[in-house]
Design a protein around this motif. Structure first.
Motif, PDB file in Angstrom:
ATOM      1  N   GLU A  91      19.835  -1.583 -57.887  1.00  0.00           N
ATOM      2  CA  GLU A  91      20.338  -0.380 -56.931  1.00  0.00           C
ATOM      3  C   GLU A  91      21.556  -1.235 -56.384  1.00  0.00           C
ATOM      4  N   GLU A  92      21.109  -2.464 -55.522  1.00  0.00           N
ATOM      5  CA  GLU A  92      22.147  -3.104 -54.802  1.00  0.00           C
ATOM      6  C   GLU A  92      23.237  -3.812 -55.694  1.00  0.00           C
ATOM      7  N   LEU A  93      22.464  -4.103 -56.833  1.00  0.00           N
ATOM      8  CA  LEU A  93      23.637  -5.065 -57.511  1.00  0.00           C
ATOM      9  C   LEU A  93      24.346  -4.178 -58.396  1.00  0.00           C
ATOM     10  N   THR A  94      24.332  -2.752 -58.383  1.00  0.00           N
ATOM     11  CA  THR A  94      24.875  -1.745 -59.238  1.00  0.00           C
ATOM     12  C   THR A  94      26.142  -1.298 -58.305  1.00  0.00           C
ATOM     13  N   GLN A  95      25.691  -1.307 -57.013  1.00  0.00           N
ATOM     14  CA  GLN A  95      26.777  -1.093 -55.752  1.00  0.00           C
ATOM     15  C   GLN A  95      27.550  -2.256 -56.041  1.00  0.00           C
ATOM     16  N   GLU A  96      27.230  -3.360 -55.821  1.00  0.00           N
ATOM     17  CA  GLU A  96      28.129  -4.709 -56.062  1.00  0.00           C
ATOM     18  C   GLU A  96      29.059  -4.759 -57.287  1.00  0.00           C
ATOM     19  N   THR A  97      28.455  -4.282 -58.406  1.00  0.00           N
ATOM     20  CA  THR A  97      29.193  -4.371 -59.600  1.00  0.00           C
ATOM     21  C   THR A  97      30.349  -3.347 -59.594  1.00  0.00           C
ATOM     22  N   PHE A  98      30.192  -2.131 -58.780  1.00  0.00           N
ATOM     23  CA  PHE A  98      31.226  -1.181 -58.885  1.00  0.00           C
ATOM     24  C   PHE A  98      32.271  -1.613 -57.760  1.00  0.00           C
ATOM     25  N   TYR A  99      31.741  -2.354 -56.841  1.00  0.00           N
ATOM     26  CA  TYR A  99      32.559  -2.708 -55.838  1.00  0.00           C
ATOM     27  C   TYR A  99      33.802  -3.729 -56.243  1.00  0.00           C
ATOM     28  N   GLN A 100      32.979  -4.987 -57.116  1.00  0.00           N
ATOM     29  CA  GLN A 100      34.031  -5.806 -57.609  1.00  0.00           C
ATOM     30  C   GLN A 100      34.804  -5.283 -58.801  1.00  0.00           C
ATOM     31  N   ALA A 101      34.268  -4.320 -59.354  1.00  0.00           N
ATOM     32  CA  ALA A 101      35.157  -3.616 -60.522  1.00  0.00           C
ATOM     33  C   ALA A 101      36.225  -2.965 -59.829  1.00  0.00           C
ATOM     34  N   MET A 102      36.014  -2.476 -58.522  1.00  0.00           N
ATOM     35  CA  MET A 102      37.199  -1.619 -58.020  1.00  0.00           C
ATOM     36  C   MET A 102      38.253  -2.807 -57.420  1.00  0.00           C
ATOM     37  N   LYS A 103      37.682  -3.792 -57.050  1.00  0.00           N
ATOM     38  CA  LYS A 103      38.749  -5.055 -56.615  1.00  0.00           C
ATOM     39  C   LYS A 103      39.471  -5.609 -57.789  1.00  0.00           C
ATOM     40  N   THR A 104      38.952  -5.601 -59.289  1.00  0.00           N
ATOM     41  CA  THR A 104      39.491  -6.038 -60.299  1.00  0.00           C
ATOM     42  C   THR A 104      39.916  -5.325 -61.349  1.00  0.00           C
ATOM     43  N   ILE A 105      39.697  -3.940 -61.180  1.00  0.00           N
ATOM     44  CA  ILE A 105      40.064  -2.940 -62.245  1.00  0.00           C
ATOM     45  C   ILE A 105      41.531  -3.311 -62.821  1.00  0.00           C
ATOM     46  N   HIS A 106      42.380  -3.824 -61.965  1.00  0.00           N
ATOM     47  CA  HIS A 106      43.963  -4.042 -62.411  1.00  0.00           C
ATOM     48  C   HIS A 106      43.557  -5.322 -63.634  1.00  0.00           C
ATOM     49  N   GLN A 107      42.652  -5.972 -63.854  1.00  0.00           N
ATOM     50  CA  GLN A 107      42.471  -7.118 -64.671  1.00  0.00           C
ATOM     51  C   GLN A 107      41.953  -6.570 -65.882  1.00  0.00           C
ATOM     52  N   PHE A 108      41.465  -5.414 -65.940  1.00  0.00           N
ATOM     53  CA  PHE A 108      40.839  -4.753 -67.119  1.00  0.00           C
ATOM     54  C   PHE A 108      41.950  -4.377 -68.149  1.00  0.00           C
ATOM     55  N   ARG A 109      41.839  -5.365 -69.255  1.00  0.00           N
ATOM     56  CA  ARG A 109      42.791  -5.311 -70.428  1.00  0.00           C
ATOM     57  C   ARG A 109      42.451  -4.190 -71.631  1.00  0.00           C
ATOM     58  N   GLY A 110      41.357  -3.859 -71.523  1.00  0.00           N
ATOM     59  CA  GLY A 110      40.946  -2.773 -72.591  1.00  0.00           C
ATOM     60  C   GLY A 110      40.749  -3.450 -73.747  1.00  0.00           C
ATOM     61  N   GLU A 111      40.410  -4.611 -73.806  1.00  0.00           N
ATOM     62  CA  GLU A 111      39.746  -5.198 -75.207  1.00  0.00           C
ATOM     63  C   GLU A 111      38.553  -4.788 -75.360  1.00  0.00           C
ATOM     64  N   CYS A 112      37.614  -4.232 -74.680  1.00  0.00           N
ATOM     65  CA  CYS A 112      36.404  -3.884 -74.798  1.00  0.00           C
ATOM     66  C   CYS A 112      36.111  -2.564 -74.188  1.00  0.00           C
ATOM     67  N   LYS A 113      35.041  -1.885 -74.206  1.00  0.00           N
ATOM     68  CA  LYS A 113      34.739  -0.769 -73.702  1.00  0.00           C
ATOM     69  C   LYS A 113      34.474  -0.851 -71.979  1.00  0.00           C
ATOM     70  N   LEU A 114      34.578   0.061 -71.286  1.00  0.00           N
ATOM     71  CA  LEU A 114      34.615   0.208 -69.958  1.00  0.00           C
ATOM     72  C   LEU A 114      33.002  -0.542 -69.791  1.00  0.00           C
ATOM     73  N   SER A 115      32.057   0.031 -70.408  1.00  0.00           N
ATOM     74  CA  SER A 115      30.530  -0.146 -70.042  1.00  0.00           C
ATOM     75  C   SER A 115      30.404  -1.631 -70.176  1.00  0.00           C
ATOM     76  N   VAL A 116      30.887  -2.387 -71.426  1.00  0.00           N
ATOM     77  CA  VAL A 116      30.758  -3.480 -71.573  1.00  0.00           C
ATOM     78  C   VAL A 116      31.273  -4.460 -70.451  1.00  0.00           C
ATOM     79  N   TRP A 117      32.620  -4.187 -70.078  1.00  0.00           N
ATOM     80  CA  TRP A 117      33.208  -4.879 -68.821  1.00  0.00           C
ATOM     81  C   TRP A 117      32.437  -4.863 -67.521  1.00  0.00           C
TER      82      TRP A 117
END
Length: 166
Positions: free
Chosen positions: A30-56
């Motif tokens: 649960e703690e790492l899930t929260q950290e994952t989404f925190y990091q995703a929020m900080k780096t969402i602009h780097q997501f290039r769409g080359e894979c599915k969001l779930s994979v990223w």
């Protein structure tokens, strides 16, 4: 692109199950899930769409898990008393011993598998992920995940019968 709230609602369960499959710890997952989404929020602009969001997101989760492992290596070890589980009730002791022996045999045979097969087995057995989700996370097809899991089960069965002969 989805809002972060929608992203969380759509993928939090997948990320949590992935993390639980590798950590075997609900609180840490649960703690790492929260950290994952925190990091995703900080780096969402780097997501290039080359894979599915779930994979990223699962890749971010895996990095968070590795970071946690490295952090824990630096912590002092706990005492033996803290590590010992409580004694089971007398009536369940035999059942618990047999169950633990079966688990030990399963984990022993899992360790004999190659890294990719082992990861598929953990994700399927512990994380209870679908073959489609496993394929997505590992960048493979659903069919690849099915075949790898089946072959892993076969290898584990073969390994168990060899150990029983020793």
């Amino acid at each position: 692109m989805e809002s972060m709230e929608q992203l969380y609602e759509n993928y939090a369960q997948t990320v949590y199950r992935y993390l639980y499959s590798i950590t075997q710890n609900a609180d840490l997952s649960e703690e790492l899930t929260q950290e994952t989404f925190y990091q995703a929020m900080k780096t969402i602009h780097q997501f290039r769409g080359e894979c599915k969001l779930s994979v990223w997101l699962c890749q971010i989760a895996k990095r968070a898990w590795y970071k946690e492992l490295n952090k824990n290596k630096k912590k002092p070890s706990i005492s033996l008393e803290e590590m010992e589980p409580p004694l089971p009730a007398a009536g369940n002791m035999e059942k618990d011993v047999l169950l633990n022996e079966e688990k030990l045999a399963m984990f022993r045979s899992l360790q004999q598998l190659d890294a990719k097969t082992k990861e598929v087995m953990y994700l399927r057995l512990s994380g209870e992920l679908s073959f489609g989700e496993i394929g997505d996370i590992l960048g493979q097809s659903e069919n690849w995940a099915r075949v790898t899991f089946y072959r892993g089960k076969q290898k584990m069965s073969k390994g168990r019968s060899e150990w029983n002969q020793d």
